[in-house]
Design a protein around this motif. Sequence first.
Motif, mmCIF file in Angstrom:
data_model
loop_
_atom_site.group_PDB
_atom_site.id
_atom_site.type_symbol
_atom_site.label_atom_id
_atom_site.label_comp_id
_atom_site.label_asym_id
_atom_site.label_seq_id
_atom_site.Cartn_x
_atom_site.Cartn_y
_atom_site.Cartn_z
ATOM 1 N N SER A 177 6.241 -0.354 -1.636
ATOM 2 C CA SER A 177 6.922 -1.089 -0.577
ATOM 3 C C SER A 177 5.907 -1.761 0.346
ATOM 4 N N GLY A 178 4.795 -1.053 0.614
ATOM 5 C CA GLY A 178 3.757 -1.647 1.455
ATOM 6 C C GLY A 178 3.155 -2.879 0.821
ATOM 7 N N ALA A 179 2.929 -2.829 -0.505
ATOM 8 C CA ALA A 179 2.386 -3.999 -1.191
ATOM 9 C C ALA A 179 3.363 -5.168 -1.155
ATOM 10 N N ARG A 180 4.648 -4.842 -1.270
ATOM 11 C CA ARG A 180 5.655 -5.899 -1.198
ATOM 12 C C ARG A 180 5.689 -6.516 0.205
ATOM 13 N N LEU A 181 5.580 -5.661 1.226
ATOM 14 C CA LEU A 181 5.565 -6.158 2.601
ATOM 15 C C LEU A 181 4.321 -7.006 2.863
ATOM 16 N N ALA A 182 3.177 -6.605 2.273
ATOM 17 C CA ALA A 182 1.958 -7.387 2.446
ATOM 18 C C ALA A 182 2.113 -8.762 1.786
ATOM 19 N N THR A 183 2.782 -8.791 0.637
ATOM 20 C CA THR A 183 3.048 -10.081 -0.016
ATOM 21 C C THR A 183 3.918 -10.967 0.874
ATOM 22 N N GLU A 184 4.942 -10.361 1.458
ATOM 23 C CA GLU A 184 5.811 -11.127 2.352
ATOM 24 C C GLU A 184 5.055 -11.551 3.606
ATOM 25 N N HIS A 225 3.994 -6.620 10.364
ATOM 26 C CA HIS A 225 2.752 -5.951 10.754
ATOM 27 C C HIS A 225 3.031 -4.516 11.188
ATOM 28 N N SER A 226 4.049 -4.352 12.011
ATOM 29 C CA SER A 226 4.393 -3.019 12.521
ATOM 30 C C SER A 226 4.879 -2.109 11.386
ATOM 31 N N THR A 227 5.685 -2.673 10.483
ATOM 32 C CA THR A 227 6.207 -1.863 9.376
ATOM 33 C C THR A 227 5.079 -1.416 8.452
ATOM 34 N N ILE A 228 4.145 -2.313 8.193
ATOM 35 C CA ILE A 228 3.011 -1.946 7.330
ATOM 36 C C ILE A 228 2.177 -0.862 7.993
ATOM 37 N N LEU A 230 3.165 1.350 10.059
ATOM 38 C CA LEU A 230 3.922 2.594 10.009
ATOM 39 C C LEU A 230 3.771 3.253 8.643
ATOM 40 N N ARG A 231 3.818 2.464 7.579
ATOM 41 C CA ARG A 231 3.679 3.030 6.242
ATOM 42 C C ARG A 231 2.254 3.515 5.985
ATOM 43 N N LEU A 232 1.289 2.902 6.641
ATOM 44 C CA LEU A 232 -0.100 3.326 6.454
ATOM 45 C C LEU A 232 -0.459 4.543 7.293
ATOM 46 N N THR A 241 -7.324 2.075 1.306
ATOM 47 C CA THR A 241 -6.209 1.329 1.885
ATOM 48 C C THR A 241 -6.381 1.216 3.395
ATOM 49 N N ARG A 242 -6.801 2.300 4.018
ATOM 50 C CA ARG A 242 -7.040 2.250 5.474
ATOM 51 C C ARG A 242 -8.144 1.245 5.820
ATOM 52 N N GLN A 243 -9.198 1.214 5.005
ATOM 53 C CA GLN A 243 -10.286 0.273 5.247
ATOM 54 C C GLN A 243 -9.793 -1.166 5.095
ATOM 55 N N ALA A 244 -8.950 -1.425 4.083
ATOM 56 C CA ALA A 244 -8.410 -2.776 3.903
ATOM 57 C C ALA A 244 -7.509 -3.160 5.063
ATOM 58 N N ALA A 245 -6.765 -2.197 5.615
ATOM 59 C CA ALA A 245 -5.899 -2.482 6.773
ATOM 60 C C ALA A 245 -6.732 -2.834 8.003
#
Length: 578
Positions: A177-184, A225-228, A230-232, A241-245
């Motif tokens: 879901s996070g990857a999908r949100l990042a795409t969006e 941004h906020s949703t991502i 939250l998932r992270l 993943t944290r480093q990429a964020a």
Amino acid sequence: MRLSRIFIIATALLFVLVCLPLAWIISSEWSLYRATDDGLEAIRIARLAMVAAERVAYERGPANALLGTAPDQDKLKRMSQVRRDSDVALRTLLAALSPGASSDHRQANQSAQQARRQLNRARDAVDAAAATPSRTTARMMGAVRQMFDVIPPLLEAVTALSAHASAVHPQLANPLSGARLATELREYAGRLGSQLTAALALGRPLTADEKQEVDVLRGRIEQLHSTIRLRLSVPATPPATRQAARLMEQRYFGAGMALVDAVVRAGEQGRAYPVDTAGFAARYVPTMATIITLRDTMLSAAATEALQQHRAALHHLLSAVALGVIALLAQLALFFYIRRQLVQPLLSASRLLTDIAQGRLEAAVPEPRRDNEIGEVLRAIAALRRSSLEKRTLEQERQRLIDELTEISRIDFLTGIANRRAFTEAAEAEISRAVRDGAPAALILFDIDHFKQVNDRHGHDVGDAALTHVASLIARACREGDLAGRYGGEEFVMLTGSGGEAAGAVLAERLRAGIAESPLRLASGQTLALTASFGVAALDDTHRTLHSLLQAADHALYAAKRQGRNQVVRAGQEENEG
């Protein structure tokens, strides 16, 4: 019911009872293995859909540059290149989507097909707007919005495939879901940049509608941004993943949004923009790459975990198969052990007793391996078999002697061919068959010329050798189905069923020539020429019995002697010549 059948039925039932739970376990593990493989494939295809959306979004950068300024060769070349990249990404996605795989795959396939059709329409709109000398804001933004419309179907494909993978791997729902949100998020970040294209290209302030659209886009970006974030925030988030964020926070939400803020403030205050469309794209687009990096990192983490589960499912499947094979082998080993040690000896003992009772003594009695009841039974059967075998051997020897005497009585002791009695019996049966079937037959009667002189001059040993020599020539001349025998003294007889009188005459002539051309070699080294006279009679309405044929052939034979010997005369021919 026989013991062997009872044993087979019991073994088959036990085999089925063992196989059913094993089959159920292996089937379950196989289904899990296929499901994990399917989920892994769904993640791979979802990534292809995200890449396709990314490539189409990248295409908007050169499109905005083309719309914002006069087209030149570099811009057209860049546009052609990014369009080829988009086409390759879409073709790869559609090739990976199998319409019949699942409902999620079919939905993703339909969405990808829709995106491709929409992309073609959007490109036509961009090319038409770029070719217009006097570009209006409405025309440029209309083309840009058509490019926007390509992305939602691709995001629908991503959503369907991610849902399919999450159904197989529920624990991967968060990173997928996070990857999908990042795409969006990457899409809305691109839309935000494209929303400023017209104002930058025409060098005018932002309109009220553009300001409102920018605010809506920034709100949506902040929501994503906020949703991502939250998932992270979950503890299981991988360090990569944290480093990429963190990199996305610094580059896009730092430098990238700062550039957007500067352009928006200039547009609101009516000041000159700090960059043109090309400069804006050159500085803004690279910051969005950090969003893609975050997306790829989350997808890689999900794919890695899915691959681990797939390998674990494979391990469980192989273990279940191995345990099943071991269980079946153990059962088969037990089956063969019982059969070898108990059932087979009992069945063998039963068959041996039956064979002995019916006089069949060829089968050997197996050697008892153990000193138990079965061994005692087998030893008793072996003793019975030996006694029966000795009795049968004596009976066979007696029968052999009888057969030899019978054979001796039918074979001429000197020449080795049939004697008169044996020939007569066989010839009468063959003539009866020929008369019944209307088949042709011919009888040949001949004797050695001047045979008495051979005996008188050279002795009876040479005479016997001459008879044996002629008998060997007869054996070579006979064909399959012909009968031959010594009729008496130096006289021989043959019955051939291969044709009528003419065929018999040909055979007689061939034999006559063979005798004349094959002199007998004597022990002294000299040779003795031999000839023979032949009489041939054919089976017809007049001669329908062996006796009648012999009489007719005998008359022809004597005619051959009268006419000078060493020749063949047919029955009836002697009368014409007389």
